[in-house]
Motif scaffolding. Structure first.
Motif, mmCIF file in Angstrom:
data_model
loop_
_atom_site.group_PDB
_atom_site.id
_atom_site.type_symbol
_atom_site.label_atom_id
_atom_site.label_comp_id
_atom_site.label_asym_id
_atom_site.label_seq_id
_atom_site.Cartn_x
_atom_site.Cartn_y
_atom_site.Cartn_z
ATOM 1 N N GLU A 32 -94.672 -4.770 37.787
ATOM 2 C CA GLU A 32 -94.342 -3.558 37.033
ATOM 3 C C GLU A 32 -94.494 -3.787 35.532
ATOM 4 O OE1 GLU A 32 -90.981 -1.565 39.926
ATOM 5 O OE2 GLU A 32 -90.459 -3.389 38.805
ATOM 6 N N ILE A 33 -94.041 -4.948 35.076
ATOM 7 C CA ILE A 33 -94.148 -5.273 33.649
ATOM 8 C C ILE A 33 -95.610 -5.459 33.258
ATOM 9 C CG2 ILE A 33 -93.504 -6.938 31.872
ATOM 10 C CD1 ILE A 33 -91.068 -7.629 33.705
ATOM 11 N N ALA A 34 -96.355 -6.195 34.091
ATOM 12 C CA ALA A 34 -97.752 -6.481 33.775
ATOM 13 C C ALA A 34 -98.601 -5.214 33.811
ATOM 14 C CB ALA A 34 -98.298 -7.519 34.758
ATOM 15 N N GLU A 35 -98.356 -4.353 34.789
ATOM 16 C CA GLU A 35 -99.145 -3.128 34.913
ATOM 17 C C GLU A 35 -98.878 -2.176 33.750
ATOM 18 O OE1 GLU A 35 -98.383 -1.490 38.745
ATOM 19 O OE2 GLU A 35 -99.375 -3.114 39.810
ATOM 20 N N ALA A 36 -97.662 -2.194 33.229
ATOM 21 C CA ALA A 36 -97.354 -1.341 32.079
ATOM 22 C C ALA A 36 -98.189 -1.762 30.875
ATOM 23 C CB ALA A 36 -95.860 -1.420 31.749
ATOM 24 N N ALA A 37 -98.474 -3.070 30.793
ATOM 25 C CA ALA A 37 -99.285 -3.576 29.681
ATOM 26 C C ALA A 37 -100.768 -3.400 29.941
ATOM 27 C CB ALA A 37 -98.970 -5.054 29.434
ATOM 28 N N SER A 38 -101.168 -3.543 31.210
ATOM 29 C CA SER A 38 -102.591 -3.476 31.538
ATOM 30 C C SER A 38 -102.793 -3.091 32.994
ATOM 31 C CB SER A 38 -103.263 -4.827 31.258
ATOM 32 O OG SER A 38 -104.626 -4.788 31.633
ATOM 33 N N PRO A 39 -103.105 -1.835 33.279
ATOM 34 C CA PRO A 39 -103.404 -1.427 34.658
ATOM 35 C C PRO A 39 -104.554 -2.258 35.221
ATOM 36 C CG PRO A 39 -103.126 0.491 33.254
ATOM 37 C CD PRO A 39 -103.152 -0.708 32.340
ATOM 38 N N GLY A 40 -104.466 -2.552 36.497
ATOM 39 C CA GLY A 40 -105.493 -3.370 37.135
ATOM 40 C C GLY A 40 -105.074 -4.806 37.317
ATOM 41 N N THR A 41 -103.832 -5.120 36.987
ATOM 42 C CA THR A 41 -103.327 -6.477 37.138
ATOM 43 C C THR A 41 -103.179 -6.839 38.610
ATOM 44 O OG1 THR A 41 -102.128 -6.377 35.052
ATOM 45 C CG2 THR A 41 -101.351 -7.973 36.644
ATOM 46 N N HIS A 70 -95.550 -10.891 27.162
ATOM 47 C CA HIS A 70 -96.337 -11.662 26.196
ATOM 48 C C HIS A 70 -97.666 -12.105 26.811
ATOM 49 C CE1 HIS A 70 -97.282 -14.568 23.027
ATOM 50 N NE2 HIS A 70 -97.640 -15.372 24.013
ATOM 51 N N LEU A 71 -97.626 -12.595 28.039
ATOM 52 C CA LEU A 71 -98.864 -13.073 28.667
ATOM 53 C C LEU A 71 -99.864 -11.931 28.842
ATOM 54 C CD1 LEU A 71 -97.582 -15.581 31.393
ATOM 55 C CD2 LEU A 71 -98.306 -16.031 29.042
ATOM 56 N N ALA A 72 -99.369 -10.770 29.226
ATOM 57 C CA ALA A 72 -100.268 -9.638 29.445
ATOM 58 C C ALA A 72 -100.795 -9.072 28.134
ATOM 59 C CB ALA A 72 -99.543 -8.555 30.243
ATOM 60 N N GLU A 73 -99.918 -8.936 27.149
ATOM 61 C CA GLU A 73 -100.309 -8.265 25.910
ATOM 62 C C GLU A 73 -100.960 -9.196 24.898
ATOM 63 O OE1 GLU A 73 -96.735 -6.468 24.477
ATOM 64 O OE2 GLU A 73 -96.772 -4.824 25.946
ATOM 65 N N GLN A 74 -100.472 -10.442 24.807
ATOM 66 C CA GLN A 74 -100.944 -11.348 23.764
ATOM 67 C C GLN A 74 -101.932 -12.402 24.259
ATOM 68 O OE1 GLN A 74 -100.029 -10.637 20.627
ATOM 69 N NE2 GLN A 74 -98.824 -8.945 21.476
ATOM 70 N N GLN A 75 -101.844 -12.782 25.515
ATOM 71 C CA GLN A 75 -102.715 -13.826 26.047
ATOM 72 C C GLN A 75 -103.828 -13.289 26.948
ATOM 73 O OE1 GLN A 75 -102.430 -16.994 25.013
ATOM 74 N NE2 GLN A 75 -100.662 -16.435 23.742
ATOM 75 N N GLY A 76 -103.812 -11.982 27.203
ATOM 76 C CA GLY A 76 -104.878 -11.377 28.000
ATOM 77 C C GLY A 76 -104.853 -11.740 29.470
ATOM 78 N N ILE A 77 -103.701 -12.140 29.981
ATOM 79 C CA ILE A 77 -103.599 -12.516 31.391
ATOM 80 C C ILE A 77 -103.589 -11.262 32.254
ATOM 81 C CG2 ILE A 77 -102.145 -13.624 33.139
ATOM 82 C CD1 ILE A 77 -103.444 -15.621 31.272
ATOM 83 N N ARG A 78 -104.438 -11.256 33.266
ATOM 84 C CA ARG A 78 -104.538 -10.112 34.175
ATOM 85 C C ARG A 78 -104.241 -10.506 35.625
ATOM 86 N NH1 ARG A 78 -103.904 -8.400 30.037
ATOM 87 N NH2 ARG A 78 -105.238 -7.068 28.747
ATOM 88 N N GLN A 79 -103.883 -11.785 35.843
ATOM 89 C CA GLN A 79 -103.551 -12.266 37.177
ATOM 90 C C GLN A 79 -102.288 -13.122 37.066
ATOM 91 O OE1 GLN A 79 -107.437 -13.248 39.573
ATOM 92 N NE2 GLN A 79 -107.397 -14.539 37.758
ATOM 93 N N PHE A 80 -101.362 -12.943 38.012
ATOM 94 C CA PHE A 80 -100.115 -13.692 37.974
ATOM 95 C C PHE A 80 -99.826 -14.301 39.347
ATOM 96 C CE2 PHE A 80 -99.807 -10.824 34.430
ATOM 97 C CZ PHE A 80 -99.129 -11.545 33.459
#
Length: 284
Positions: free
Chosen positions: A106-115, A81-91
């Protein structure tokens, strides 16, 4: 002096003896929360005291292994949700525990490479596994640091963190089943507030916390078993968990049973079957 490669070699050796781990500073004589959790999830990086603690807790709550998996599933949904809906690219993932795929990066990169992801834990055995297994894609960056949640200023100033994350841009702060290890007198709310205050607008906090609200008697036995084994384990009420989000905007459905927080597919028949509260909030 031991190196990161030494850790990596040992973490890949399932037959490593206790003495081999002990020379890296791993206390195998007492249970550790990360290794107990690993036991519940069916992992292999746990020792007799961890398994004994895990079984003692199972006696009080026979479904605890299923609950651990539900807690882990919440983490996956929250990161997505954070990666896809909130635009978070850093965790910033605090209390990482022993890697269990899919991990945050792995989850974040699947939504947005470059995390970019920074994992934090204070157990040397987690360090060994994290450095060996948590490898990101070429477009992304993943770092593990050995730090203590109880020292937020030191954590935020760690060079490995500041060189990986841009604290001027939104960060997804993850605190999954870790705050129960901080006693009330150590002021976990103040420590979380210090971390939240350091993050910019648009940052998000996702956390879970075990609770006595759904089954007070059984959870009291769990806390007692933990104390008897030398572990701190503090279950908290919904109101106490909600305090960790003070001043931030809770994302629907707010502080909810982890099984009821944006479930995949049909809503669970009994959302209270896993004794955890979970929630996600955004900094205004």
């Amino acid at each position: 002096m031991t190196s990161s490669q030494d850790f990596a070699d040992l973490s890949g050796n399932a037959a490593a003896g206790l003495s081999e781990w002990e020379r890296f500073g791993v206390d195998t004589s007492a249970p550790h929360s990360a290794r107990v959790y690993d036991y519940w999830l069916g992992g292999k990086t746990n020792f007799p005291p961890d398994r004994a603690m895990g079984r003692a807790i199972e006696e009080a709550v026979p479904s605890v292994k299923a609950m651990a998996k539900e807690n882990r599933a919440f983490q996956g949904r929250a990161v997505r949700h954070l990666a896809e809906q909130q635009g978070i690219r850093q965790f910033l993932d605090l209390g990482t525990g022993i890697p269990t795929s899919p991990n945050t990066h792995e989850i974040a990169e699947a939504a947005s490479p470059g995390t970019r992801v920074v994992y934090v834990d204070n157990d040397p055995i987690v360090l060994a596994h994290a450095r060996a297994l948590m490898v990101s894609t070429p477009a992304s960056r993943t770092t593990y640091i050995h730090q203590d949640l109880g020292k937020p200023d030191e954590l935020l100033a760690d060079p490995a963190l500041t060189s990986t994350l841009d604290l001027g841009r939104p960060v997804g702060l993850l605190m999954i089943a870790v705050l129960m290890l901080v006693a009330d007198e150590a002021d976990p709310w103040g420590k979380v507030a210090a971390l939240r205050d350091a993050l910019p607008s648009g940052s998000c906090l996702a956390l879970t916390h075990p609770t006595q609200d759904f089954d007070p008697e059984s959870v009291a036995k769990v806390a007692e078993a933990a104390r008897a084994g030398g572990m701190t384990l503090v279950p908290r009420t919904r109101d106490e968990v909600a305090r960790f989000f003070d001043g931030w905007e809770l994302i629907e459905p707010g502080v909810a049973p982890v099984m009821a927080w944006r479930p995949d597919g049909e809503p669970p028949a009994d959302p209270h079957a896993a004794y955890y509260w979970g929630g996600v909030a955004r900094k205004p």
